[in-house]
Design an enzyme around this catalytic site. Sequence first.
Site, PDB file in Angstrom:
ATOM      1  N   ASP A 264      -3.420   1.849   3.165  1.00 41.41           N
ATOM      2  CA  ASP A 264      -3.642   3.408   2.713  1.00 41.41           C
ATOM      3  C   ASP A 264      -3.452   3.563   1.061  1.00 41.41           C
ATOM      4  O   ASP A 264      -2.604   3.584   0.534  1.00 41.41           O
ATOM      5  CB  ASP A 264      -2.385   4.399   3.153  1.00 41.41           C
ATOM      6  CG  ASP A 264      -2.599   5.781   2.870  1.00 41.41           C
ATOM      7  OD1 ASP A 264      -3.422   6.271   2.321  1.00 41.41           O
ATOM      8  OD2 ASP A 264      -1.531   6.404   3.159  1.00 41.41           O
ATOM      9  N   LYS A 271      -3.616   7.162  -4.409  1.00 37.33           N
ATOM     10  CA  LYS A 271      -2.121   7.234  -4.761  1.00 37.33           C
ATOM     11  C   LYS A 271      -2.211   6.411  -6.195  1.00 37.33           C
ATOM     12  O   LYS A 271      -2.910   5.729  -6.553  1.00 37.33           O
ATOM     13  CB  LYS A 271      -1.582   6.102  -3.707  1.00 37.33           C
ATOM     14  CG  LYS A 271      -1.266   6.667  -2.278  1.00 37.33           C
ATOM     15  CD  LYS A 271      -0.633   5.696  -1.427  1.00 37.33           C
ATOM     16  CE  LYS A 271      -0.428   6.111  -0.070  1.00 37.33           C
ATOM     17  NZ  LYS A 271       0.685   7.396  -0.091  1.00 37.33           N
ATOM     18  N   ASP A 282       1.255   0.385   6.231  1.00 33.86           N
ATOM     19  CA  ASP A 282       0.973   1.753   6.799  1.00 33.86           C
ATOM     20  C   ASP A 282       0.600   1.613   8.262  1.00 33.86           C
ATOM     21  O   ASP A 282       0.117   2.727   8.832  1.00 33.86           O
ATOM     22  CB  ASP A 282       0.227   2.624   6.084  1.00 33.86           C
ATOM     23  CG  ASP A 282       0.433   3.792   5.879  1.00 33.86           C
ATOM     24  OD1 ASP A 282       1.553   4.456   6.582  1.00 33.86           O
ATOM     25  OD2 ASP A 282      -0.544   4.684   5.702  1.00 33.86           O
ATOM     26  N   GLU A 343      -3.315  11.281   5.911  1.00 32.03           N
ATOM     27  CA  GLU A 343      -4.630  10.795   6.829  1.00 32.03           C
ATOM     28  C   GLU A 343      -3.803  10.393   7.965  1.00 32.03           C
ATOM     29  O   GLU A 343      -4.421  10.347   9.367  1.00 32.03           O
ATOM     30  CB  GLU A 343      -5.134   9.371   6.308  1.00 32.03           C
ATOM     31  CG  GLU A 343      -4.293   8.164   6.321  1.00 32.03           C
ATOM     32  CD  GLU A 343      -3.056   8.144   5.313  1.00 32.03           C
ATOM     33  OE1 GLU A 343      -2.766   8.748   4.542  1.00 32.03           O
ATOM     34  OE2 GLU A 343      -2.423   7.166   6.049  1.00 32.03           O
ATOM     35  N   ARG A 345      -1.781  11.877   9.985  1.00 32.24           N
ATOM     36  CA  ARG A 345      -1.731  12.784  11.045  1.00 32.24           C
ATOM     37  C   ARG A 345      -3.105  13.113  11.683  1.00 32.24           C
ATOM     38  O   ARG A 345      -3.322  13.458  12.806  1.00 32.24           O
ATOM     39  CB  ARG A 345      -1.104  14.044  10.528  1.00 32.24           C
ATOM     40  CG  ARG A 345      -1.927  14.674   9.235  1.00 32.24           C
ATOM     41  CD  ARG A 345      -1.124  15.625   8.280  1.00 32.24           C
ATOM     42  NE  ARG A 345      -0.002  14.964   7.622  1.00 32.24           N
ATOM     43  CZ  ARG A 345       0.515  15.586   6.816  1.00 32.24           C
ATOM     44  NH1 ARG A 345       0.695  16.744   6.531  1.00 32.24           N
ATOM     45  NH2 ARG A 345       1.690  14.673   5.904  1.00 32.24           N
TER      46      ARG A 345
HETATM   47  N1  BES Z   1       1.450   6.354   4.412  1.00 35.31           N
HETATM   48  C1  BES Z   1       2.089   7.477   3.670  1.00 35.31           C
HETATM   49  C2  BES Z   1       3.632   7.936   3.931  1.00 35.31           C
HETATM   50  C3  BES Z   1       4.346   6.805   3.245  1.00 35.31           C
HETATM   51  C4  BES Z   1       4.702   6.839   2.024  1.00 35.31           C
HETATM   52  C5  BES Z   1       4.651   5.658   4.217  1.00 35.31           C
HETATM   53  C6  BES Z   1       5.873   5.712   1.426  1.00 35.31           C
HETATM   54  C7  BES Z   1       5.723   4.759   3.546  1.00 35.31           C
HETATM   55  C8  BES Z   1       6.171   4.690   2.211  1.00 35.31           C
HETATM   56  C9  BES Z   1       1.352   8.787   4.230  1.00 35.31           C
HETATM   57  O1  BES Z   1       0.082   8.533   4.611  1.00 35.31           O
HETATM   58  C10 BES Z   1       1.228   9.668   3.037  1.00 35.31           C
HETATM   59  O2  BES Z   1       0.600   9.324   1.963  1.00 35.31           O
HETATM   60  N2  BES Z   1       1.854  10.860   2.913  1.00 35.31           N
HETATM   61  C11 BES Z   1       1.851  11.646   2.026  1.00 35.31           C
HETATM   62  C12 BES Z   1       1.695  13.166   2.648  1.00 35.31           C
HETATM   63  C13 BES Z   1       1.369  13.847   1.380  1.00 35.31           C
HETATM   64  C14 BES Z   1       0.060  13.799   0.897  1.00 35.31           C
HETATM   65  C15 BES Z   1       1.369  15.449   2.106  1.00 35.31           C
HETATM   66  C16 BES Z   1       3.080  11.638   1.259  1.00 35.31           C
HETATM   67  O3  BES Z   1       4.221  11.374   2.063  1.00 35.31           O
HETATM   68  O4  BES Z   1       3.221  11.448  -0.015  1.00 35.31           O
HETATM   69 ZN    ZN Z   2      -0.484   6.669   5.435  1.00 35.74          ZN
HETATM   70 MN    MN Z   3      -1.437   8.577   3.036  1.00 33.85          MN
END
Ligand code: BES
Ligand code: ZN
Ligand code: MN
Length: 494
Positions: A264, A271, A282, A343, A345
Amino acid sequence: MQIEFVGSGPIEGAPLCAVAVLVFEGGDLSAAAEALDQQMNGAISRVLAGRFKGAKGQSAELLAPAGLHASLVLLVGVGARDGFDDQAAENAGAEAYKAVNASGATLLELRFTDITNAQAARAALGVRLASYRFDKYLTREKPEKKPSVHKAQVLAADPQAALLAFDPLAAVADAVAFTRDLVSEPPNILYPEEFAKRVKALEALGLEVEVLDEEQMRALGMGCLLGVSQGSARPGRLAILQWKGAPDPDAQPIAFVGKGVCFDSGGISLKPADGMEDMKWDMGGAGAVAGLMHALAGRKAKVNAVGILGLVENMPDGNAQRPGDIVTSMSGQTVEVINTDAEGRLVLADALWYCQERFKPKFMVDLATLTGAIIVALGHDYAGLFSNNDELADALFAAGQAEGENLWRMPLPAKYEKQLESPAADLKNIGGRPGGSITAALFIQKFVNGLPWAHLDIASTAWKKPSTSPTVPEGASGFGVRLLNRLVADKYEG
Ligand code: BES
Ligand code: ZN
Ligand code: MN
């Protein structure tokens, strides 16, 4: 790690052997510790005059005197005698392994007395789980850095009974290792096709495995999942695993769905560089579901279960999904993609809808490393539990308690759904920052079609650094495998 149950020790008396015995709180010696103390002319009693008193998690190491079959004696503190349970036995086995694994001893003798045969089996499970290590890419590691213990001999009042109790636990340990391997693999090695290939190989255990490619997913209308996948040079896959262990192979199944984002990057909503390598794990939700199916097949569980893995990479190439894109899910609901980093969800939306439409299961449980916000809320010792069904939520919570994979229930307030309203589509894929794990769960709920459902946000528990439990070495935890296996065993078999 080779495990053997023996009726009385020492059996082998290897020159490099460590013998571990239990000491309960307050210096209360187990029978084996007592016997050893006599053989060693009171050396153990003398240790008890110091700070080691048998508290849980405490241990003390003694050099074995001449004449003893072992080279090391380990006292494993396990807390109060009347509080000693299966989990304490498991942790004691794990602590013993950890304490001697770099000593040079090749044989570990768990001379645990005053416990049941089932607890001896759990101690062996503890050794198996603690000895997991992902070292396949360490080509220059010095032999003296490698674990020395290769075999554990576990004392049991009735070794046959202990072995019988260990059988299903060994299947679980194998499954946890399978998940940990998947989660540990680097993303250049484990991408959607490779993941699918590894679960396809589980057919050898008696699972039925189908793999859908992107063309087949397009025909099904999985616009949400495919939108995520389209920015990657590596095509997505949907893996469908079936275990038919119930007396009636057509009986209504239970279902598990996993987020399998093999990497991801965030996509166009890229990111930051710092820590981005963590996003190789992920796919921890899909890894756990694959491990669960491995466990059910490995121990021939009397249940019909389905596992669905949404396997994609979230990458930012010229074909990648843009913020502002509107995609159509398999359910028909349209989604405005505000942030391409939300992504997981989107992947789950189509995987869950497919699952309920095809299998009409009793319930669905999804597992996903879904939000950073769940780490902020709960820290690393709890995963978030969201459910539209109290009975299912309670059963999951209890299963987690029993296996040391803890959940904490979070709310699903309908009024927060406002945050997911879009002026241009049926939904948007993010809410605001407050309650980020909750709005993510509310989004997913729109795709379960009213079925009993639970969502486990395991972003907090899929990877442990540092380790927080003796049975979970630093790195991929395999969180979810034991919990779900326990749920099935306690509630849905026979
Ligand atoms: N895979 C990430 C969530 C994550 C963060 C998993 C840290 C493990 C460690 C997910 O896809 C994500 O990026 N979520 C975002 C959502 C936001 C854009 C609403 C997040 O948590 O920042
Ligand atoms: Zn993710
Ligand atoms: Mn993500």
